[in-house]
Enzyme design. Sequence first.
Site, short mmCIF file in Angstrom:
data_model
loop_
_atom_site.label_atom_id
_atom_site.label_comp_id
_atom_site.label_asym_id
_atom_site.label_seq_id
_atom_site.Cartn_x
_atom_site.Cartn_y
_atom_site.Cartn_z
N ARG A 101 -3.87 -10.05 4.72
CA ARG A 101 -4.21 -10.09 3.28
C ARG A 101 -3.00 -9.58 2.51
O ARG A 101 -2.64 -8.41 2.65
CB ARG A 101 -5.44 -9.21 3.03
CG ARG A 101 -5.92 -9.18 1.59
CD ARG A 101 -7.11 -8.24 1.44
NE ARG A 101 -7.62 -8.23 0.09
CZ ARG A 101 -7.11 -7.50 -0.91
NH1 ARG A 101 -6.07 -6.72 -0.68
NH2 ARG A 101 -7.63 -7.54 -2.11
N LYS A 137 0.81 -1.22 0.00
CA LYS A 137 0.00 0.00 0.00
C LYS A 137 0.84 1.27 0.00
O LYS A 137 2.02 1.26 0.38
CB LYS A 137 -0.98 -0.03 1.17
CG LYS A 137 -2.09 -1.01 0.88
CD LYS A 137 -3.30 -0.87 1.74
CE LYS A 137 -4.39 -1.80 1.18
NZ LYS A 137 -5.48 -2.02 2.12
N1 HH2 Z 1 -7.33 -3.66 0.36
C1 HH2 Z 1 -7.58 -3.68 -0.99
C2 HH2 Z 1 -8.66 -4.40 -1.51
N2 HH2 Z 1 -9.46 -5.11 -0.69
N3 HH2 Z 1 -10.02 -5.89 1.47
C3 HH2 Z 1 -9.78 -5.90 2.79
N4 HH2 Z 1 -10.57 -6.63 3.61
N5 HH2 Z 1 -8.76 -5.20 3.35
C4 HH2 Z 1 -7.91 -4.44 2.59
O1 HH2 Z 1 -7.01 -3.79 3.17
C5 HH2 Z 1 -8.13 -4.39 1.18
C6 HH2 Z 1 -9.22 -5.14 0.64
C7 HH2 Z 1 -6.67 -2.93 -1.90
O2 HH2 Z 1 -5.63 -3.75 -2.38
P1 HH2 Z 1 -5.65 -4.48 -3.81
O3 HH2 Z 1 -6.71 -5.50 -3.88
O4 HH2 Z 1 -4.30 -5.00 -4.11
O5 HH2 Z 1 -5.92 -3.30 -4.84
P2 HH2 Z 1 -7.19 -2.89 -5.68
O6 HH2 Z 1 -8.29 -2.52 -4.75
O7 HH2 Z 1 -6.70 -1.72 -6.50
O8 HH2 Z 1 -7.60 -4.06 -6.52
#
Ligand code: HH2
Length: 283
Positions: free
Chosen positions: A262, A228
């Site tokens: 995660r 992040k």
């Molecule tokens: N962070 C992201 C997406 N989903 N779900 C939970 N429960 N907690 C988190 O911190 C969280 C999440 C963001 O990360 P990522 O999936 O890699 O990116 P994107 O939302 O751009 O797909």
Amino acid sequence: MPPGLHPERPFQCGRFRLSLGKPLIMGVINVTPDSFSDGGAHAQSAAAIEHGLKLVVEGADILDIGGESTRPGSLPVDAAEELARILPVLEALTQVGVPLSVDTTKPEVMRQAVAAGADMINDVAAFRVPGALDVMADSAAALCIMHMQGEPRTMQSNPHYDDVVAEVAGFLQDRAHAAEALGIVKERIVLDPGFGFGKTLGHNLLLLKNLGRLADLGWPVLAGLSRKSMLGAITGRDVQDRVHASVAAALLAVVNGARIVRVHDVGATRDALDVLDALNGCS
Ligand code: HH2
């Protein structure tokens, strides 16, 4: 084990009962063209499925499949598009041996994902869209209830809290109680402070430092810090060079009370948690 959690009360996650005696690793599969962390790398089903299999080999305990980016400034996609992205991946991975989570905010996507075998729904909007909690009450799937201030398009413009830890804790507790009021048992619920979702670096650090206060609420805590921008702000590194910082953050989250992390970099996180486990097991 943090107070409120009992080893004999396992996490109920769809077809699975998972012990939380050891921290669990949730590996991320983004079936999206625009995710901040790995945008486009697994946008096609075949690449996403292959990635999921690789994460299991590396030691993932849960796989989280997402069909819509939630990065700051991202635009929503409709339910049909989201389902077209996630369902082939979900269906191909149902026999992989670990629970499958789907990262969505839409009740219709939740309904079809659960029908297709999802063991958990991970909702960054905390099941606030009308109908979302009803879908979950009609299922056996687990719920990840996450805190977000605002919405992805605008959440990083000017986040403000008087007491970020107390406000996040109060919100998560209220949402967990709303789920339980519909008959969803405590053992199906995990709470997540939502690092980076409507939070400054200072807010994120306070939440990481005080994760134990969230764990004290009595539900297991899930933490998502992987790659992040807060880690970019601390280290000055681009997203593809944040593996070491991500592993450090996951380890610190577990030390401070998280039971599920995660992450994108499953193998590296597994090694770090194995070191912690060895330390905890020695006398
Ligand atoms: N962070 C992201 C997406 N989903 N779900 C939970 N429960 N907690 C988190 O911190 C969280 C999440 C963001 O990360 P990522 O999936 O890699 O990116 P994107 O939302 O751009 O797909």
